[in-house]
Structure formats: structure tokens, C-alpha cells
Design an enzyme around this catalytic site. Structure first.
Site, short mmCIF file in Angstrom:
data_model
loop_
_atom_site.label_atom_id
_atom_site.label_comp_id
_atom_site.label_asym_id
_atom_site.label_seq_id
_atom_site.Cartn_x
_atom_site.Cartn_y
_atom_site.Cartn_z
N GLU B 50 -16.05 -48.25 22.47
CA GLU B 50 -14.54 -47.82 21.70
C GLU B 50 -14.25 -48.09 20.11
O GLU B 50 -14.05 -46.88 19.64
CB GLU B 50 -13.86 -49.15 21.91
CG GLU B 50 -13.17 -49.24 23.00
CD GLU B 50 -12.37 -48.11 23.86
OE1 GLU B 50 -12.73 -46.93 24.44
OE2 GLU B 50 -11.22 -47.97 23.50
N HIS B 54 -16.85 -43.17 22.60
CA HIS B 54 -17.47 -42.25 23.29
C HIS B 54 -18.53 -43.64 24.35
O HIS B 54 -18.48 -44.29 23.95
CB HIS B 54 -19.17 -41.90 22.08
CG HIS B 54 -19.47 -40.74 22.99
ND1 HIS B 54 -19.45 -39.30 23.75
CD2 HIS B 54 -21.14 -40.74 23.22
CE1 HIS B 54 -19.83 -38.57 23.88
NE2 HIS B 54 -21.40 -39.19 23.61
N HIS B 55 -18.23 -42.98 25.39
CA HIS B 55 -17.86 -43.88 26.47
C HIS B 55 -19.38 -42.74 27.92
O HIS B 55 -19.64 -41.84 28.03
CB HIS B 55 -16.75 -43.67 27.22
CG HIS B 55 -15.85 -43.90 26.28
ND1 HIS B 55 -14.68 -43.60 25.61
CD2 HIS B 55 -14.92 -45.12 26.32
CE1 HIS B 55 -13.88 -44.42 24.65
NE2 HIS B 55 -13.83 -44.99 25.05
N HIS B 72 -19.10 -34.89 26.78
CA HIS B 72 -17.88 -34.10 27.81
C HIS B 72 -17.71 -32.57 26.93
O HIS B 72 -17.91 -31.33 27.54
CB HIS B 72 -16.87 -34.01 29.16
CG HIS B 72 -16.24 -33.65 29.24
ND1 HIS B 72 -16.27 -33.18 30.83
CD2 HIS B 72 -14.82 -32.51 29.42
CE1 HIS B 72 -15.94 -33.09 31.55
NE2 HIS B 72 -15.12 -32.02 30.87
N GLU B 73 -16.87 -32.30 26.28
CA GLU B 73 -16.67 -31.03 25.00
C GLU B 73 -17.55 -30.19 25.33
O GLU B 73 -17.45 -29.21 24.95
CB GLU B 73 -15.63 -31.91 23.87
CG GLU B 73 -15.16 -32.34 24.45
CD GLU B 73 -15.92 -33.92 24.00
OE1 GLU B 73 -16.05 -34.78 24.98
OE2 GLU B 73 -15.89 -34.61 22.64
N ASP B 81 -23.79 -38.88 21.44
CA ASP B 81 -24.99 -39.11 22.18
C ASP B 81 -26.09 -39.98 21.87
O ASP B 81 -26.26 -41.61 22.21
CB ASP B 81 -25.46 -38.00 23.83
CG ASP B 81 -23.73 -37.35 24.14
OD1 ASP B 81 -23.46 -38.71 25.11
OD2 ASP B 81 -24.51 -36.74 23.94
#
Lengths: 98, 98
Positions: B50, B54-55, B72-73, B81
Site C-alpha cells: 500500500e 505496488h502489488h 502491468h503498465e 518491482d
């Protein structure tokens, strides 16, 4: 705890509309408003898992949670899995859909 | 935030011995003493996710946690990461192995 038959599982699943049976396990996917909401539900589920001494295989990506339940010792689905599914539904399914 | 090259990723991974790169993501598997220990680590990681916005994609089975990180983007691995991997290592890797 013995493995339930495919027929027994499918009969039981009538009371669990979010779950489906395949690959010797029952599976559900739940979507939440946010990662925080999803992880909060996971925390509540984690306590139930400890209480029932039964644990899922579960995967989270952002606001989506996939849960698979099976009983390793029985090599399939048992009543323990339905007991945990019931506890999970009580946590994640909104009351008006219950 | 642009995608890192395979070479950049492999160079960075020298500092992350628990992680490996394949399928456009970095992956690690961590084993804990118990489900409670594992889920406790997941809770601490959730707060970092949170904070970093980034998850991960992560899967838990009893005392084992598998984590995959990608952006993802960017359709691949970015510095975001590695930032999250660093935060995760700080939580799960015992200090004497650090």
C-alpha cells in the site's frame, strides 16, 4: 474425514453459488473494491483457517482473491472444505446476497 | 517507469539471491514455520504494498508463500518491482542471512 463423491459435492454446492468443483477441489473468485478491502477479508479468513485448522490455496492480485479448497489427506474434497467455504462466504458475501 | 532489460534485471538480481527472473516477472518462494508466521509476514508485506502503491501476485499454501512481481503498465519488470522486493526481503529474510 473421507473424500466426498462428485454427486455429493455438486449437491452441496447448490448452497454455495460462488463456488465450483473441478480438479478435486472447490474454487471461488471474489472481487473487492480495493487491495485493502481484499487483504482485510483475507485476514479475517486467516483467523477462521486457524480456528478450523484447515487452510486454503489462495492467490491474490490487487483486488481479486482466488481460493481453492481441498483436503490433502483425503486427496479430494471433504466436509472440512465446505465448513471453511461456509466461513469464507460469511466473511466475503454481502448480507443481501447471502 | 520503463521496463528493464534482461541484462539489467539479472545484474540487479545479484543483490536478491531469493529471487529469479522468468516470464517477464521476478519470483520468490518463502517458507515459514507455520501458517501463522506466513500470514503475519503477508500482513506486513501488505502494508508495504500500500505504501509503495505496488502489488504482487502472491499465492499462499499453508506455510509457503510464492510471490511474483511485475509492472502491468510497463509489461515487464521495473524499478518498482525491485523496490517492493527489497521491502519484502527486509520483512522475510532473517537478519543473519541478509
Amino acid at each position: 474425514m473421507s473424500k466426498l463423491s462428485k454427486e455429493d459435492i455438486e449437491k452441496k454446492l447448490l448452497r454455495f453459488p460462488d463456488w465450483e468443483y473441478f480438479d478435486e477441489a472447490i474454487h471461488a473468485e471474489f472481487e473487492f473494491e480495493s487491495f485493502k478491502d481484499c487483504f482485510s477479508a483475507m485476514s479475517r479468513i486467516a483467523f477462521e483457517c486457524e480456528a478450523l485448522n484447515h487452510h486454503p490455496e489462495w492467490t491474490n492480485v490487487y483486488n481479486v482473491l482466488n481460493i481453492s479448497l481441498s483436503t490433502h489427506e483425503a486427496d479430494g474434497v471433504t466436509n472440512k472444505d465446505f465448513k471453511l467455504a461456509e466461513a469464507i462466504d460469511a466473511i466475503v458475501v454481502p448480507e443481501d446476497e447471502d
